[in-house]
Design a protein around this motif. Sequence first.
Motif, PDB file in Angstrom:
ATOM      1  N   GLY A 122      28.692  71.334 -10.589  1.00 36.35           N
ATOM      2  CA  GLY A 122      28.826  72.813 -10.389  1.00 36.35           C
ATOM      3  C   GLY A 122      30.152  73.125 -10.786  1.00 36.35           C
ATOM      4  N   CYS A 123      30.633  72.408 -11.818  1.00 36.92           N
ATOM      5  CA  CYS A 123      32.019  72.748 -12.188  1.00 36.92           C
ATOM      6  C   CYS A 123      31.914  72.903 -13.848  1.00 36.92           C
ATOM      7  CB  CYS A 123      32.891  71.565 -11.775  1.00 36.92           C
ATOM      8  SG  CYS A 123      32.469  69.969 -12.934  1.00 36.92           S
ATOM      9  N   ASP A 124      32.920  73.070 -14.598  1.00 35.47           N
ATOM     10  CA  ASP A 124      33.270  73.118 -15.877  1.00 35.47           C
ATOM     11  C   ASP A 124      33.415  71.853 -16.617  1.00 35.47           C
ATOM     12  OD1 ASP A 124      34.856  73.486 -18.591  1.00 35.47           O
ATOM     13  OD2 ASP A 124      34.857  75.650 -17.918  1.00 35.47           O
ATOM     14  N   PRO A 125      32.480  71.666 -17.601  1.00 38.99           N
ATOM     15  CA  PRO A 125      32.615  70.305 -18.363  1.00 38.99           C
ATOM     16  C   PRO A 125      34.300  69.761 -18.623  1.00 38.99           C
ATOM     17  CG  PRO A 125      31.170  71.520 -19.320  1.00 38.99           C
ATOM     18  CD  PRO A 125      31.916  72.390 -18.417  1.00 38.99           C
ATOM     19  N   ASP A 126      34.994  70.804 -18.746  1.00 35.43           N
ATOM     20  CA  ASP A 126      36.466  70.561 -19.083  1.00 35.43           C
ATOM     21  C   ASP A 126      37.077  69.765 -17.906  1.00 35.43           C
ATOM     22  OD1 ASP A 126      38.609  70.665 -21.062  1.00 35.43           O
ATOM     23  OD2 ASP A 126      39.699  72.126 -19.422  1.00 35.43           O
ATOM     24  N   GLN A 127      36.599  69.894 -16.556  1.00 37.57           N
ATOM     25  CA  GLN A 127      37.188  69.299 -15.351  1.00 37.57           C
ATOM     26  C   GLN A 127      36.813  67.636 -15.305  1.00 37.57           C
ATOM     27  OE1 GLN A 127      35.634  72.869 -12.917  1.00 37.57           O
ATOM     28  NE2 GLN A 127      37.090  71.694 -11.651  1.00 37.57           N
ATOM     29  N   ILE A 128      36.104  67.387 -16.465  1.00 35.87           N
ATOM     30  CA  ILE A 128      35.827  65.940 -16.477  1.00 35.87           C
ATOM     31  C   ILE A 128      36.085  65.188 -17.782  1.00 35.87           C
ATOM     32  CG2 ILE A 128      33.775  64.319 -16.226  1.00 35.87           C
ATOM     33  CD1 ILE A 128      31.879  66.551 -14.877  1.00 35.87           C
ATOM     34  N   SER A 129      37.046  64.393 -17.765  1.00 33.15           N
ATOM     35  CA  SER A 129      37.600  63.663 -18.729  1.00 33.15           C
ATOM     36  C   SER A 129      37.021  62.511 -18.772  1.00 33.15           C
ATOM     37  CB  SER A 129      39.108  63.554 -18.820  1.00 33.15           C
ATOM     38  OG  SER A 129      39.673  62.589 -19.732  1.00 33.15           O
ATOM     39  N   ILE A 130      36.290  62.041 -19.801  1.00 34.54           N
ATOM     40  CA  ILE A 130      35.953  60.472 -19.976  1.00 34.54           C
ATOM     41  C   ILE A 130      36.335  60.069 -21.326  1.00 34.54           C
ATOM     42  CG2 ILE A 130      33.661  59.295 -20.252  1.00 34.54           C
ATOM     43  CD1 ILE A 130      31.924  61.563 -19.120  1.00 34.54           C
ATOM     44  N   LYS A 131      36.825  58.704 -21.175  1.00 34.05           N
ATOM     45  CA  LYS A 131      37.283  58.216 -22.186  1.00 34.05           C
ATOM     46  C   LYS A 131      36.536  56.605 -22.373  1.00 34.05           C
ATOM     47  CE  LYS A 131      41.242  57.999 -20.211  1.00 34.05           C
ATOM     48  NZ  LYS A 131      40.716  58.608 -19.113  1.00 34.05           N
ATOM     49  N   ALA A 132      36.522  56.167 -23.532  1.00 33.09           N
ATOM     50  CA  ALA A 132      35.792  54.883 -23.681  1.00 33.09           C
ATOM     51  C   ALA A 132      36.737  53.844 -24.379  1.00 33.09           C
ATOM     52  CB  ALA A 132      34.583  54.924 -24.444  1.00 33.09           C
ATOM     53  N   THR A 133      36.721  52.694 -24.077  1.00 37.63           N
ATOM     54  CA  THR A 133      37.423  51.495 -24.598  1.00 37.63           C
ATOM     55  C   THR A 133      36.648  50.298 -24.750  1.00 37.63           C
ATOM     56  OG1 THR A 133      39.708  50.510 -24.630  1.00 37.63           O
ATOM     57  CG2 THR A 133      38.583  50.779 -22.717  1.00 37.63           C
ATOM     58  N   THR A 134      37.219  49.510 -25.469  1.00 39.87           N
ATOM     59  CA  THR A 134      36.596  47.954 -25.382  1.00 39.87           C
ATOM     60  C   THR A 134      37.614  47.020 -24.546  1.00 39.87           C
ATOM     61  OG1 THR A 134      37.688  47.119 -27.371  1.00 39.87           O
ATOM     62  CG2 THR A 134      35.515  48.501 -27.524  1.00 39.87           C
ATOM     63  N   THR A 135      37.368  45.820 -24.504  1.00 39.23           N
ATOM     64  CA  THR A 135      38.521  44.909 -24.047  1.00 39.23           C
ATOM     65  C   THR A 135      38.719  43.823 -25.155  1.00 39.23           C
ATOM     66  OG1 THR A 135      36.722  43.426 -23.200  1.00 39.23           O
ATOM     67  CG2 THR A 135      37.612  45.140 -21.421  1.00 39.23           C
ATOM     68  N   GLU A 136      38.604  44.374 -26.260  1.00 39.66           N
ATOM     69  CA  GLU A 136      39.038  43.424 -27.632  1.00 39.66           C
ATOM     70  C   GLU A 136      38.243  42.232 -27.165  1.00 39.66           C
ATOM     71  OE1 GLU A 136      40.572  44.607 -30.001  1.00 39.66           O
ATOM     72  OE2 GLU A 136      40.711  46.281 -28.945  1.00 39.66           O
ATOM     73  N   ARG A 137      37.105  42.031 -27.106  1.00 41.62           N
ATOM     74  CA  ARG A 137      36.119  40.795 -26.914  1.00 41.62           C
ATOM     75  C   ARG A 137      36.662  39.930 -26.054  1.00 41.62           C
ATOM     76  NH1 ARG A 137      33.881  40.119 -32.989  1.00 41.62           N
ATOM     77  NH2 ARG A 137      33.394  42.355 -33.341  1.00 41.62           N
ATOM     78  N   LEU A 138      37.489  40.274 -25.097  1.00 45.61           N
ATOM     79  CA  LEU A 138      37.996  39.439 -23.818  1.00 45.61           C
ATOM     80  C   LEU A 138      37.161  39.596 -22.517  1.00 45.61           C
ATOM     81  CD1 LEU A 138      41.697  39.729 -24.561  1.00 45.61           C
ATOM     82  CD2 LEU A 138      40.473  38.019 -24.952  1.00 45.61           C
ATOM     83  N   GLY A 139      36.988  38.538 -21.744  1.00 51.91           N
ATOM     84  CA  GLY A 139      36.461  38.634 -20.393  1.00 51.91           C
ATOM     85  C   GLY A 139      34.746  38.910 -20.445  1.00 51.91           C
ATOM     86  N   PHE A 140      34.398  39.375 -19.458  1.00 55.89           N
ATOM     87  CA  PHE A 140      32.957  39.569 -19.234  1.00 55.89           C
ATOM     88  C   PHE A 140      32.435  40.781 -20.193  1.00 55.89           C
ATOM     89  CE2 PHE A 140      34.329  42.186 -15.907  1.00 55.89           C
ATOM     90  CZ  PHE A 140      33.570  43.401 -15.805  1.00 55.89           C
ATOM     91  N   THR A 141      33.355  41.647 -20.177  1.00 57.44           N
ATOM     92  CA  THR A 141      32.989  43.083 -21.051  1.00 57.44           C
ATOM     93  C   THR A 141      32.814  42.669 -22.328  1.00 57.44           C
ATOM     94  OG1 THR A 141      33.896  44.568 -19.217  1.00 57.44           O
ATOM     95  CG2 THR A 141      33.733  45.413 -21.567  1.00 57.44           C
ATOM     96  N   GLY A 142      34.059  41.931 -23.018  1.00 56.08           N
ATOM     97  CA  GLY A 142      34.072  41.491 -24.304  1.00 56.08           C
ATOM     98  C   GLY A 142      32.971  40.546 -24.636  1.00 56.08           C
ATOM     99  N   ARG A 143      32.470  39.803 -23.868  1.00 57.40           N
ATOM    100  CA  ARG A 143      31.270  38.730 -24.083  1.00 57.40           C
ATOM    101  C   ARG A 143      29.892  39.554 -23.978  1.00 57.40           C
ATOM    102  NH1 ARG A 143      34.546  35.422 -20.749  1.00 57.40           N
ATOM    103  NH2 ARG A 143      33.155  35.962 -19.106  1.00 57.40           N
ATOM    104  N   GLN A 144      29.896  40.744 -23.583  1.00 57.25           N
ATOM    105  CA  GLN A 144      28.990  41.619 -23.460  1.00 57.25           C
ATOM    106  C   GLN A 144      27.927  41.381 -22.488  1.00 57.25           C
ATOM    107  OE1 GLN A 144      27.069  43.090 -27.305  1.00 57.25           O
ATOM    108  NE2 GLN A 144      29.091  42.278 -28.342  1.00 57.25           N
TER     109      GLN A 144
END
Length: 158
Positions: A122-144
């Motif tokens: 129940g707020c303005d979408p401008d109150q929610i900042s979302i960013k996305a990044t990778t881990t440059e293929r490092l760690g569990f995230t990088g290995r997908q």
Amino acid sequence: MTRVGMGYDVHRLVPGRELWMGGIRLEYELGLLGHSDADVLIHAICDAILGAANMRDIGYHFPDTSAETEGMDSKVILARTIELIATKGYHLVNIDATICAERPKMNPHIPAMQQCMAGVIGCDPDQISIKATTTERLGFTGRQEGISAYAVALIEQD
């Protein structure tokens, strides 16, 4: 009174599950494994909001040992989190969150995530900042092997 909280969540990517992120379903060959729909972004945001209000975490309020929370839509968890902080006289000021994932690409979906969560909160979408990044293929995230999310929330008393 103004307060800040920080949240973090991670779930494993597996076949046979849907991928939910920021309250929307993303088309992808893998999904996140969890007791609920495993939406790591909403879970990190809820932990940040609850932490700011000194109300513990989502595991305390929505335990993964409960049949009631099994398969639960994380938008319900978000709505109930907003209701919980309201019992202490707080409302959300803003959220700043980051999704860590190699694939799928999150940036094209961010406006829809903002709209979805703003509708739940129940707020303005401008109150929610979302960013996305990778881990440059490092760690569990990088290995997908999984996706993680970090969030900071600012709340204030009415």
